[in-house]
Design an enzyme around this catalytic site. Structure first.
Site, mmCIF file in Angstrom:
data_model
loop_
_atom_site.group_PDB
_atom_site.id
_atom_site.type_symbol
_atom_site.label_atom_id
_atom_site.label_comp_id
_atom_site.label_asym_id
_atom_site.label_seq_id
_atom_site.Cartn_x
_atom_site.Cartn_y
_atom_site.Cartn_z
ATOM 1 N N GLY A 193 38.642 4.674 69.022
ATOM 2 C CA GLY A 193 38.232 3.696 69.851
ATOM 3 C C GLY A 193 37.839 2.322 68.965
ATOM 4 O O GLY A 193 36.736 2.399 68.531
ATOM 5 N N LEU A 194 38.518 1.321 69.137
ATOM 6 C CA LEU A 194 38.374 0.110 68.056
ATOM 7 C C LEU A 194 37.681 -0.971 68.972
ATOM 8 O O LEU A 194 38.550 -1.602 69.651
ATOM 9 C CB LEU A 194 39.534 -0.153 67.336
ATOM 10 C CG LEU A 194 40.018 0.778 66.037
ATOM 11 C CD1 LEU A 194 41.404 0.232 65.561
ATOM 12 C CD2 LEU A 194 38.981 0.625 64.993
ATOM 13 N N SER A 195 36.727 -1.476 68.742
ATOM 14 C CA SER A 195 36.259 -2.779 69.306
ATOM 15 C C SER A 195 36.479 -3.871 68.531
ATOM 16 O O SER A 195 36.388 -4.925 69.057
ATOM 17 C CB SER A 195 34.673 -2.514 69.452
ATOM 18 O OG SER A 195 33.949 -2.480 68.264
ATOM 19 N N GLY A 196 36.760 -3.783 67.249
ATOM 20 C CA GLY A 196 36.800 -4.676 66.258
ATOM 21 C C GLY A 196 35.932 -5.202 65.355
ATOM 22 O O GLY A 196 35.572 -6.159 64.515
ATOM 23 N N GLY A 197 34.712 -4.495 65.557
ATOM 24 C CA GLY A 197 33.252 -4.209 64.650
ATOM 25 C C GLY A 197 33.499 -3.599 63.686
ATOM 26 O O GLY A 197 34.443 -2.638 63.262
ATOM 27 N N VAL A 198 32.544 -3.825 62.787
ATOM 28 C CA VAL A 198 32.478 -2.844 61.455
ATOM 29 C C VAL A 198 32.227 -1.468 61.636
ATOM 30 O O VAL A 198 32.681 -0.590 60.953
ATOM 31 C CB VAL A 198 31.389 -3.455 60.591
ATOM 32 C CG1 VAL A 198 29.972 -3.135 61.016
ATOM 33 C CG2 VAL A 198 31.372 -2.784 59.077
ATOM 34 N N SER A 227 33.215 0.808 64.415
ATOM 35 C CA SER A 227 34.530 1.308 64.800
ATOM 36 C C SER A 227 35.625 1.166 63.336
ATOM 37 O O SER A 227 36.503 2.101 63.233
ATOM 38 C CB SER A 227 35.094 0.820 66.172
ATOM 39 O OG SER A 227 35.221 -0.517 65.991
ATOM 40 N N CYS A 284 29.506 2.206 81.555
ATOM 41 C CA CYS A 284 30.668 1.734 80.831
ATOM 42 C C CYS A 284 31.420 2.938 79.975
ATOM 43 O O CYS A 284 32.462 3.123 79.876
ATOM 44 C CB CYS A 284 30.631 0.548 80.004
ATOM 45 S SG CYS A 284 32.015 -0.361 79.574
ATOM 46 N N GLY A 343 32.761 4.743 66.946
ATOM 47 C CA GLY A 343 31.882 4.145 65.748
ATOM 48 C C GLY A 343 30.376 4.333 66.149
ATOM 49 O O GLY A 343 29.537 3.699 65.667
ATOM 50 N N CYS A 381 27.768 -7.145 76.357
ATOM 51 C CA CYS A 381 28.748 -8.097 76.148
ATOM 52 C C CYS A 381 29.017 -9.137 77.277
ATOM 53 O O CYS A 381 29.754 -10.333 77.030
ATOM 54 C CB CYS A 381 30.192 -7.106 76.169
ATOM 55 S SG CYS A 381 30.246 -6.124 77.796
#
Length: 406
Positions: free
Chosen positions: A42-47, A49, A129, A154, A239
């Site tokens: 699961g990738l959020s775009g943060g460091v 993950s 969530c 992450g 968020c």
């Protein structure tokens, strides 16, 4: 939406750099995991993950990135996050898949969040969530579309898998379930509090590579690998608040102003407000009233649209009721049990006696047929309905639920 390389790309992870001691331990454990080494991340775009995906790639796993599209617009949960996640997948040479989860997010999170605020609560949406929007849907989608039966994220938490259930000291008649959820080793970053609603079925299939790293080590590892997100700052807000500019702006978009009274606990009228949704238990600033001493919100009455305030001494309680409980690592207690309770993220756990009570109809319908009373050993400030109360024994997360009231 799926972005898959026509030809398998080569990862651009530098080969000459040596991992930190913590990173080496994580890589060793990832290489030693039994079973199929194919996984969705699961990738959020943060460091966090991003590093999770990178470490799995470096450990030789077959990795595919999945990003949830939760809202339209800018922000970490929106366009910015999607772009950064796609960039990480390109850098690592792995496929990137985007799941349009906007409808689910609107239904399960936004609508329930608004309803909670209208009822005078301060909802904690992150746990819900994780359960309804993130883990279960990603696992289901990955298995159906990619044939992948494992997921990594992450989060700073750990999972311990047991061959057989065992006893624990807090309640001798209770058995620990096979898949225990544990705190992350970094006490300042531990995120197990937000994961209390995960099921045994999910925990069996999840890996948390960062659970044994400190945040500082994550940054070092990300820099070592030269990840494009290595220096990306952490999001400091929910968020929804980040997306709308503030939580007030979000609530104003969904809830019309409704004037009401602000009363002292003795019934004296002190002022007016334009909506109970803008208040939370324990709040002192921004009340819009003047008084001879600092006042805190001690009650929010949705039925009368009133906000009750009082000096700090009246804002503490020694008990509360918790509902919609999910027992994670143990079977539900049938007797009084001493537990450590965490009442908010990063707060210090406090001792309490947990007494099981009759569940409400709504809890049974939602497959969470457990409620309890908590009697704390000392008074606690601003016990807030709608927030999560999570139960621990040491590093083991036993279960958790939603605070209903005193």
């Amino acid at each position: 939406m799926t972005i898959t390389p026509k030809n398998k790309r080569t990862s651009s992870i530098p080969k000459s750099q040596t991992a930190t001691i913590g990173g080496e331990e994580v890589l060793k454990k990832l290489k030693g995991v039994e079973g199929d080494h194919s996984i969705a991340v699961g990738l959020s775009g943060g460091v966090d993950s991003s590093l999770t995906a990178a470490l799995l790639v470096e450990a030789g796993w077959n990795v595919e990135g999945i990003t949830l599209w939760l809202m339209s617009g800018k922000g970490s949960c929106c366009t910015d996050g999607l772009v950064d996640a796609a960039g990480i997948c390109e850098q690592l040479g792995i496929p990137h898949h985007v799941i349009d989860a906007r409808e689910t997010f609107q239904r399960e999170i936004i609508e329930s969040l608004v309803k909670g605020y209208q009822e005078g609560m301060t909802p904690s949406p992150c746990s819900k969530c994780n359960r309804f929007v993130k883990f279960s849907p990603i696992l289901e989608w990955a298995e159906q579309n990619l044939g992948l039966k494992r997921i990594a994220t992450g989060h700073y938490a750990r999972i311990k898998h047991l061959q057989e259930p065992i006893k624990i000291s807090s309640a001798k008649e209770n058995q620990i379930r096979r898949h225990q959820l544990l705190r992350g080793l970094d006490q300042n970053k531990d995120q197990s509090y937000f994961l209390y609603d995960l099921s045994q079925e999910i925990l069996e299939k999840v890996i948390f590579p960062l659970g044994e790293l400190k945040k500082a080590d994550t940054r070092k590892e990300a820099s070592r690998i030269e990840l494009r997100t290595a220096e990306k700052p952490e999001s400091q807000d929910l968020c929804l608040a980040e997306h709308h500019g503030s939580m007030k702006a979000f609530l104003d978009e969904y809830i019309s102003p409704r004037n009401g009274e602000i009363l002292l606990s003795n019934g004296q009228l002190l002022g007016q407000h334009d909506g109970i949704e803008h208040f939370t238990i324990g709040q002192r600033k921004g009340l819009g009233i003047a008084w001879k001493e600092p006042l805190h919100v001690i009650e929010i009455q949705s039925s009368t649209n009133r906000v009750i305030v009082a000096p700090r001494s009246e804002a503490s309680r020694d008990n509360c009721t918790v509902g919609s409980i999910n027992w994670v690592s143990i079977e539900p207690p049938s007797k009084k049990t001493i537990v450590e309770v965490q009442l908010r993220y990063r707060s210090k756990p406090v001792l309490a006696t947990l007494t099981p009570i009759k569940p409400l109809k709504k809890d049974i319908e939602n497959d969470r047929p457990y409620r309890c009373n908590l009697q704390f050993q000392s008074e606690q400030f601003s016990i807030t309905p709608g927030q999560a109360a999570v139960f621990y024994e040491g590093e083991i997360l036993l279960g958790g639920g939603i605070i209903e009231g005193n």
